[in-house]
Write a protein that holds these residues in place. Structure first.
Motif, PDB file in Angstrom:
ATOM      1  N   SER A  86      23.660 -12.679  27.265  1.00 34.86           N
ATOM      2  CA  SER A  86      23.773 -14.074  26.831  1.00 34.86           C
ATOM      3  C   SER A  86      25.148 -14.351  26.246  1.00 34.86           C
ATOM      4  O   SER A  86      25.742 -15.410  26.498  1.00 34.86           O
ATOM      5  N   ARG A  87      25.679 -13.404  25.486  1.00 35.13           N
ATOM      6  CA  ARG A  87      27.021 -13.556  24.919  1.00 35.13           C
ATOM      7  C   ARG A  87      28.062 -13.689  26.031  1.00 35.13           C
ATOM      8  O   ARG A  87      28.928 -14.566  25.993  1.00 35.13           O
TER       9      ARG A  87
ATOM     10  N   LYS B  21      19.792  -8.149  26.526  1.00 34.80           N
ATOM     11  CA  LYS B  21      19.709  -9.574  26.859  1.00 34.80           C
ATOM     12  C   LYS B  21      20.610 -10.393  25.940  1.00 34.80           C
ATOM     13  O   LYS B  21      21.225 -11.374  26.374  1.00 34.80           O
ATOM     14  N   ASN B  22      20.721  -9.992  24.694  1.00 38.16           N
ATOM     15  CA  ASN B  22      21.603 -10.668  23.754  1.00 38.16           C
ATOM     16  C   ASN B  22      23.059 -10.544  24.205  1.00 38.16           C
ATOM     17  O   ASN B  22      23.813 -11.515  24.161  1.00 38.16           O
ATOM     18  N   GLU B  23      23.455  -9.358  24.660  1.00 38.73           N
ATOM     19  CA  GLU B  23      24.820  -9.145  25.138  1.00 38.73           C
ATOM     20  C   GLU B  23      25.085  -9.902  26.437  1.00 38.73           C
ATOM     21  O   GLU B  23      26.177 -10.451  26.622  1.00 38.73           O
TER      22      GLU B  23
ATOM     23  N   PHE C 200      13.462 -11.143  23.058  1.00 38.77           N
ATOM     24  CA  PHE C 200      14.726 -10.586  22.571  1.00 38.77           C
ATOM     25  C   PHE C 200      14.865  -9.103  22.899  1.00 38.77           C
ATOM     26  O   PHE C 200      13.911  -8.342  22.817  1.00 38.77           O
TER      27      PHE C 200
ATOM     28  N   LEU D  33      15.085 -15.044  22.283  1.00 35.16           N
ATOM     29  CA  LEU D  33      16.359 -15.719  22.453  1.00 35.16           C
ATOM     30  C   LEU D  33      16.122 -17.152  22.904  1.00 35.16           C
ATOM     31  O   LEU D  33      15.318 -17.397  23.793  1.00 35.16           O
TER      32      LEU D  33
ATOM     33  N   LYS E 209      18.550  -6.171  22.792  1.00 32.38           N
ATOM     34  CA  LYS E 209      19.992  -6.086  22.575  1.00 32.38           C
ATOM     35  C   LYS E 209      20.768  -6.324  23.862  1.00 32.38           C
ATOM     36  O   LYS E 209      21.818  -6.967  23.857  1.00 32.38           O
TER      37      LYS E 209
ATOM     38  N   TYR F 101      23.442 -19.749  22.567  1.00 38.20           N
ATOM     39  CA  TYR F 101      22.239 -18.923  22.479  1.00 38.20           C
ATOM     40  C   TYR F 101      22.062 -18.533  21.019  1.00 38.20           C
ATOM     41  O   TYR F 101      23.027 -18.472  20.266  1.00 38.20           O
ATOM     42  N   GLU F 102      20.830 -18.337  20.617  1.00 39.29           N
ATOM     43  CA  GLU F 102      20.549 -17.901  19.249  1.00 39.29           C
ATOM     44  C   GLU F 102      19.248 -17.123  19.230  1.00 39.29           C
ATOM     45  O   GLU F 102      18.404 -17.282  20.105  1.00 39.29           O
ATOM     46  N   VAL F 103      19.112 -16.283  18.219  1.00 41.06           N
ATOM     47  CA  VAL F 103      17.897 -15.502  18.045  1.00 41.06           C
ATOM     48  C   VAL F 103      16.922 -16.319  17.219  1.00 41.06           C
ATOM     49  O   VAL F 103      17.243 -16.767  16.123  1.00 41.06           O
TER      50      VAL F 103
END
Length: 129
Positions: A35-36, A31-33, A27, A58, A29, A47-49
């Motif tokens: 993925s979004r 990579k989270n964005e 994870f 992720l 931030k 996708y989920e944490v």
């Protein structure tokens, strides 16, 4: 690891080539964005944490169509050794508009088309089709 974003993209590319339904990546931030953005553009189911392990990660659910991965090509453009910055009028069209480019702008991560509409440039992170 010198380039975590490149590792993230490589894990998605390898999982899609192997036909896996899910892939886990460490994870962050950014990579989270990314993925979004990939989910909004239809390249991922979801996708989920996942916080069940010692370090958060992720969990990406890859999308397939007729047993072929939706992500046909995913590549890193700007690298740590050679950054690639583009202005709002220099944002490339990917595959004639069928693909997307992902930019890191002063307003956060966004696709190339959204950056053009907002008239902002930034670092060209990746191209996806």
């Amino acid at each position: 690891m010198t380039d975590p974003i490149s590792d993230y993209l490589t894990r998605i590319r390898n999982a899609a080539a192997a036909g896996q339904q899910e892939v886990f990546v460490p994870f962050s931030k950014v990579k989270n964005e990314i993925s979004r953005i990939l989910q909004e553009e239809g390249y991922l189911w979801s996708y989920e944490v996942d916080t069940t392990t010692a370090r958060p990660r992720l969990k990406l659910k890859l999308k397939y169509q007729d047993k072929l991965p939706v992500v046909r090509h995913i590549s890193r453009v700007s690298k740590p050794g050679l950054r690639k910055y583009v202005g709002s009028d220099e944002i490339p069209r990917v595959l004639g508009g069928l693909g997307i480019s992902i930019l890191s702008t002063s307003r956060g991560l966004m696709t190339g088309t959204r950056a053009k509409k907002a008239k902002v440039g930034g670092e060209l992170l990746a191209k996806v089709w």
